[in-house]
Design an enzyme around this catalytic site. Structure first.
Site, PDB file in Angstrom:
ATOM      1  N   LYS A  83       0.971  -0.645  -0.060  1.00 39.74           N
ATOM      2  CA  LYS A  83      -0.554   0.172   0.500  1.00 39.74           C
ATOM      3  C   LYS A  83       0.721   1.500   0.252  1.00 39.74           C
ATOM      4  O   LYS A  83       2.081   1.356   0.513  1.00 39.74           O
ATOM      5  CB  LYS A  83      -0.551  -0.665   1.572  1.00 39.74           C
ATOM      6  CG  LYS A  83      -1.945   0.621   1.210  1.00 39.74           C
ATOM      7  CD  LYS A  83      -2.781   0.720   2.592  1.00 39.74           C
ATOM      8  CE  LYS A  83      -4.657   0.690   2.193  1.00 39.74           C
ATOM      9  NZ  LYS A  83      -4.486   0.832   3.767  1.00 39.74           N
TER      10      LYS A  83
HETATM   11  C1  E4P Z   1      -8.121   1.674   3.469  1.00 42.69           C
HETATM   12  O1  E4P Z   1      -7.878   0.840   3.132  1.00 42.69           O
HETATM   13  C2  E4P Z   1      -8.009   1.963   5.334  1.00 42.69           C
HETATM   14  O2  E4P Z   1      -7.663   1.658   5.744  1.00 42.69           O
HETATM   15  C3  E4P Z   1      -9.431   2.375   6.162  1.00 42.69           C
HETATM   16  O3  E4P Z   1     -10.541   1.837   4.839  1.00 42.69           O
HETATM   17  C4  E4P Z   1      -9.595   3.393   6.590  1.00 42.69           C
HETATM   18  O4  E4P Z   1     -10.469   3.607   6.880  1.00 42.69           O
HETATM   19  P1  E4P Z   1     -11.123   5.145   8.147  1.00 42.69           P
HETATM   20  O5  E4P Z   1     -11.122   5.808   7.459  1.00 42.69           O
HETATM   21  O6  E4P Z   1     -12.256   4.936   9.120  1.00 42.69           O
HETATM   22  O7  E4P Z   1      -9.813   5.343   8.861  1.00 42.69           O
END
Ligand code: E4P
Length: 219
Positions: A83
Site C-alpha cells: 500500500k
Molecule cells: C483502507 O484501506 C483504510 O485502511 C481504511 O478503510 C480507512 O478507514 P477510516 O477512514 O475509517 O480510517
C-alpha cells in the site's frame, strides 16, 4: 463484490475468515498501531491466515525509502500487496514497482483524477476513502461512481477498492455501484449478521419445534 476486512486484529480475522466470504485484508499504520509493537509477527500471522491479498502500507516518507521498503514488503509474503499513499513524489516509485509486477494498492485516493493517474501506471488496486469524503460533506457514492466511470471508459485493469466504509447503508450503496471490492471493519461486517427479525424468527421456529417434544429431526 469482493469483501476485504479492514483490520490488523488477528482475533477478528481468525473468527471471521471461516465465514467463507472474506476475500482479503487491508491494514494501515493506524490499524497496526493498535496491535502492539511486534508488527512482523502480526503481519506474518495475518498473511498465513488469509489466502487472499493482504495490504501492508509503507511507513517511510522519502521516495527512495518508500521504493526500498515497498520491495521489502513485497518480499514478505506471497499474498502481500504494497500500500502506498497517493502523492506526486511517489509516482516514479509506483511506476517502477508496477512495471516490476509488484501488486500495489494506492491509498488515500480522493478524486477520480487521482485514480486515473495511478490506473495509467497499472496498479492492482485503487482505494478511494468513502467515509472521509462524507466527513468533509462530499457525496462519496457520487464520487465513487465518477471514479468507476472513468476507469470503465478507458478499460483500466486496476480494481477499485472502496475503503473507509463505515455504515451498513453506505456499504449497501457501495454494493449497488458494482464496485470491485469493499473493505470493511470487522464490527461492520458482523452487523450484517445481526437483525432483530432474524433473531426473533429463529426463536419462534425453535419454540414451535420444542412443542413437539422430539429429540431429533428424523427420529
Ligand atoms: C483502507 O484501506 C483504510 O485502511 C481504511 O478503510 C480507512 O478507514 P477510516 O477512514 O475509517 O480510517
Amino acid at each position: 463484490m469482493k469483501i476485504f476486512l479492514d483490520t490488523a486484529n488477528r482475533e477478528y480475522i481468525k473468527k471471521l475468515i471461516p465465514t467463507g466470504v472474506i476475500d482479503g485484508v487491508t491494514t494501515n499504520p493506524s490499524l497496526l498501531s493498535k496491535e502492539g509493537s511486534d508488527v512482523k509477527s502480526v503481519l506474518r500471522d495475518i498473511c498465513a491466515m488469509v489466502s487472499g491479498p493482504v495490504s501492508v502500507e509503507v511507513v517511510e516518507k522519502h521516495p527512495d525509502a518508500v521504493l526500498k521498503q515497498a520491495r521489502e514488503i513485497a518480499a514478505f509474503a506471497k499474498n502481500v500487496v504494497v500500500k502506498i499513499p497517493f502523492a506526486l513524489e511517489y509516482m516514479p516509485a509506483i511506476k517502477t514497482l508496477a512495471d516490476d509486477g509488484i501488486a500495489l494498492n494506492i491509498t488515500l485516493v480522493f478524486t477520480p483524477l487521482q485514480a486515473l493517474m495511478v490506473a495509467k501506471l497499472g496498479v492492482a488496486y485503487i482505494s478511494p476513502f468513502l467515509g472521509r469524503w462524507d466527513d468533509i460533506g462530499v457525496d462519496s457514492i457520487d464520487l465513487l461512481e465518477q471514479t468507476m466511470s472513468i476507469q470503465e471508459t478507458y478499460d483500466f485493469d486496476s480494481e477499485i477498492l472502496a475503503a473507509s466504509v463505515r455504515t451498513i447503508i453506505q456499504w449497501q450503496e457501495v454494493a449497488q455501484t458494482g464496485v470491485d471490492i469493499a473493505t470493511v471493519p470487522p464490527a461492520l461486517f458482523e452487523q450484517v449478521f445481526k437483525h432483530p427479525l432474524t433473531e426473533r424468527g429463529i426463536a419462534l421456529f425453535d419454540a414451535d419445534w420444542q412443542k413437539l417434544g422430539k429429540t431429533s429431526l428424523f427420529e
